[in-house]
Design a protein around this motif. Structure first.
Motif, short mmCIF file in Angstrom:
data_model
loop_
_atom_site.label_atom_id
_atom_site.label_comp_id
_atom_site.label_asym_id
_atom_site.label_seq_id
_atom_site.Cartn_x
_atom_site.Cartn_y
_atom_site.Cartn_z
N UNK A 109 66.27 110.77 4.50
CA UNK A 109 67.07 110.37 5.92
C UNK A 109 66.44 109.59 6.06
N UNK A 110 64.97 109.68 5.97
CA UNK A 110 64.22 108.27 6.82
C UNK A 110 64.70 106.89 6.15
N UNK A 111 64.89 106.46 5.12
CA UNK A 111 64.96 105.34 4.20
C UNK A 111 66.87 104.94 4.69
N UNK A 112 66.89 105.89 4.71
CA UNK A 112 68.88 105.61 6.07
C UNK A 112 69.05 105.24 7.78
N UNK A 113 67.70 105.75 7.58
CA UNK A 113 67.46 105.22 9.13
C UNK A 113 67.72 106.17 10.38
N UNK A 114 67.69 107.13 9.64
CA UNK A 114 67.38 108.02 10.60
C UNK A 114 66.10 108.46 10.98
N UNK A 115 65.86 108.29 12.51
CA UNK A 115 65.01 108.42 13.10
C UNK A 115 64.62 110.07 14.44
N UNK A 116 63.34 110.61 14.21
CA UNK A 116 62.95 111.40 15.55
C UNK A 116 63.85 111.63 16.64
N UNK A 117 64.34 113.00 16.33
CA UNK A 117 65.96 112.51 17.66
C UNK A 117 67.07 113.16 16.82
N UNK A 118 67.45 112.11 16.51
CA UNK A 118 68.46 112.23 15.56
C UNK A 118 68.93 112.87 15.03
N UNK A 119 70.40 112.80 15.26
CA UNK A 119 71.11 114.20 14.76
C UNK A 119 71.77 113.74 13.07
N UNK A 120 71.71 115.36 12.51
CA UNK A 120 72.31 115.00 10.95
C UNK A 120 73.13 115.87 10.59
N UNK A 121 74.33 115.91 10.55
CA UNK A 121 75.22 116.79 10.27
C UNK A 121 75.35 116.86 8.44
N UNK A 122 76.19 118.86 8.59
CA UNK A 122 75.83 119.14 6.79
C UNK A 122 77.34 119.63 6.83
N UNK A 123 78.57 119.25 5.96
CA UNK A 123 79.33 120.14 6.01
C UNK A 123 79.11 120.64 4.66
N UNK A 124 78.76 121.83 4.72
CA UNK A 124 78.70 122.37 2.79
C UNK A 124 78.95 123.52 3.08
N UNK A 125 79.04 124.21 1.65
CA UNK A 125 79.12 126.33 2.36
C UNK A 125 77.90 126.08 1.73
N UNK A 126 77.51 127.93 1.43
CA UNK A 126 76.21 127.79 1.18
C UNK A 126 75.93 127.92 -0.22
N UNK A 127 75.04 126.26 -0.17
CA UNK A 127 74.58 125.85 -1.57
C UNK A 127 73.21 125.25 -1.50
N UNK A 128 72.25 124.93 -2.26
CA UNK A 128 71.08 124.42 -1.80
C UNK A 128 70.88 123.15 -1.50
N UNK A 129 72.40 123.11 -1.37
CA UNK A 129 72.22 121.34 0.17
C UNK A 129 72.19 121.94 1.29
N UNK A 130 72.98 123.09 1.40
CA UNK A 130 72.66 123.43 2.60
C UNK A 130 71.13 123.51 3.44
N UNK A 131 71.22 124.90 2.32
CA UNK A 131 69.50 125.26 2.82
C UNK A 131 68.78 124.47 2.85
N UNK A 132 68.67 123.12 1.88
CA UNK A 132 67.46 122.31 1.90
C UNK A 132 67.30 121.68 3.23
N UNK A 133 68.57 121.15 3.49
CA UNK A 133 68.79 120.78 5.18
C UNK A 133 68.00 121.35 6.35
#
Length: 506
Positions: free
Chosen positions: A51-75
């Motif tokens: 996320x940091x490498x893609x330009x996400x900085x502290x305080x930014x919002x990151x959205x996740x659209x996913x069913x109950x998978x490891x992706x959403x859990x890791x997020x």
């Protein structure tokens, strides 16, 4: 002295600890995927690095659209590790609704499960889909941003928006940390726990169980969709010991052909709507240990729990079912619940006098994101107004009577839909029931029931109306009954707003 006596609370610390003390123990089961706690911690840090490498900085919002998978859990770990704010999206929303939330939250990046990529449409912000997600995470550098303020923003959870635009409920690190501990405590989670993800993680951050299960060192079993057959197989093959679900999901399990008596203890947290006593009695017969919870998106999920008391063991099954159908008392980290009259005074603890349920404490939201007016309207004298009508029993336990907006006023008399629903579902032919108000020229409003019958059930409208009249006052009986499947949200809650529209339109 402050440096050794105080540390900012954040639920991310549960994973850091689990990686140290449960390093080689299983943490995540997602299809064929198996990750240990050491691996989950590494992946969470690498997600933060991605996320940091893609330009996400502290305080930014990151959205996740996913069913109950490891992706959403890791997020739930990787996003806050990047110092960002998690915005988990309901997978059943329409593209226009998703676009509104992305715009309103100011999301700077979206993680999406490939199955739901089309729902995003064309977005002006970067998107990472699940087809490339694992490879990108594996190749990223570990990263971590320390939490400087435990009351800073951890996540934004959007309400369903059934009566208007969805509101963004702001969660803080401290509240999520404490609520996760409360859930671990009340669910009796430990290192032997096998938790099945039947409750969507996008729904109030899965009632904080993404952090609670990890705190206990249990195993997260991911489930892409609620399927009663798959749930029964997981119970049998994986030895599932815990899950959370709306009453309608429990009803699906009880009626499924694979339903059987359990051969091990399985604790279930039921919430989202009041479970009817007949359903609780049936689940008890199968061996499920049901705990009833109550809360809202604004309270990090369950703020109230129907804590079992050993004296209740001597009661008969039907009486026990009525006891555990109550919403209960504030959870271990919550402040005592209040029930107040229109003047703001506490109602007597007589189990009869209704009032509005008020809550406050560390597990109550910071407020609504970018909506100070709605925040002010939802609070009074430092308490959050639930909008729910309830009573307090002599033992201090609160029982929900209705959403205030769902109370039916017929000829000047108040009729609570839950009371009528409980009467209907006591009939052996009735699987589920929902009662709403319909306009009436004479009485102003009258109750109309929408009923789903069991496959073997053949009760008629007249039979059910007469049955209800034998159990509650005759004027409370439904004036009309509509048979058929009931509309539900992705979390299994009945969509009464849809039924109200049907009742009004005839």
């Amino acid at each position: 002295m402050t440096g050794i006596a105080f540390r900012e609370l954040s639920p991310v610390s549960f994973l850091e600890r689990a990686a140290a003390v449960f390093a080689d123990r299983p943490a995540v089961v997602d299809g064929e995927r198996r990750d240990t706690y050491a691996q989950l911690w590494q992946r969470a840090q690498r997600l933060a690095g991605l996320l940091a490498a893609r330009g996400v900085e502290p305080g930014d919002r990151v959205a996740v659209l996913s069913p109950n998978t490891h992706l959403l859990l890791e997020a739930h770990y990787g996003v806050p590790l990047a110092g960002a704010v998690l915005v988990a999206l309901n997978t059943r929303l329409a593209p226009a609704e998703i676009s509104y939330i992305l715009e309103h939250s100011g999301a700077s990046l979206v993680l999406v499960d490939a199955e739901h990529r089309d729902a995003l449409g064309e977005q002006p912000i970067p998107v990472i889909d699940s087809e490339s997600y694992d490879e990108l995470v594996d190749g990223a550098e570990p990263h971590r941003v320390e939490v400087a303020d435990e009351r800073s923003l951890l996540s934004i959870n959007y309400t369903s928006g059934t009566t208007g635009r969805p509101k963004g409920v702001m969660y803080h690190h401290r509240g999520a940390y404490l609520q996760a501990l409360a859930m671990a405590y009340h669910a009796k989670l430990d290192t032997s726990s096998q938790y099945l993800w039947t409750l969507p993680m996008f729904h109030t951050n899965g009632w904080c169980f993404p952090w609670a299960v990890t705190a206990a060192g249990g195993v997260h079993h991911c489930l892409r969709k609620v399927d009663p057959g798959a749930i029964w197989r997981a119970i049998t093959e994986e030895g599932i010991t815990h899950f959370c679900a709306a009453p309608t999901v429990l009803s699906m399990l009880a009626e499924h052909p694979e339903a059987r008596d359990l051969d091990h203890v399985l604790r279930v947290f039921a919430g989202g709507a009041p479970p009817w006593p007949a359903l609780l009695a049936r689940m008890g017969e199968l061996g499920f240990d049901i705990r009833h919870l109550y809360g809202l998106t604004e309270t990090f999920g369950p703020a109230v729990v129907c804590e079992w008391q050993p004296e209740w063991d001597a009661a008969d099954a039907q009486h026990r079912a009525r006891l555990i159908a109550r919403q209960g008392i504030g959870n271990v980290v919550a402040e005592p619940v209040r029930v107040t009259d229109p003047d703001g005074e506490d109602v007597p603890a007589d189990g009869l006098t209704p009032g509005e349920i008020l809550l406050r404490g560390n597990n109550v939201m910071l407020g609504y994101y970018r909506d100070p007016e709605a925040t002010d309207n939802a609070t009074t004298d430092g308490w959050f107004r639930s909008g729910d009508l309830g009573v307090r029993h002599p033992d201090g336990y609160v029982e929900l009577r209705d959403r205030m907006k769902d109370v039916i006023i017929s000829g000047g008399e108040n009729i609570t839909s839950i009371e009528v629903e409980n009467a209907l579902t006591a009939h052996p032919d009735v699987l589920e029931a929902a009662v709403v108000a319909a306009p009436d020229e004479k009485w102003g409003e009258v109750p109309v029931a929408f009923v789903s019958l069991r496959e073997t059930g053949g009760a008629s409208e007249a039979e059910l109306v007469e049955f209800v009249r034998t159990r509650i006052a005759a004027f409370k009986a439904p004036k009309r009954i509509v048979f058929g499947d009931l509309p539900k949200t992705s979390t299994g809650k009945l969509q009464k707003n849809v039924l109200r529209n049907k009742a009004v339109s005839g």
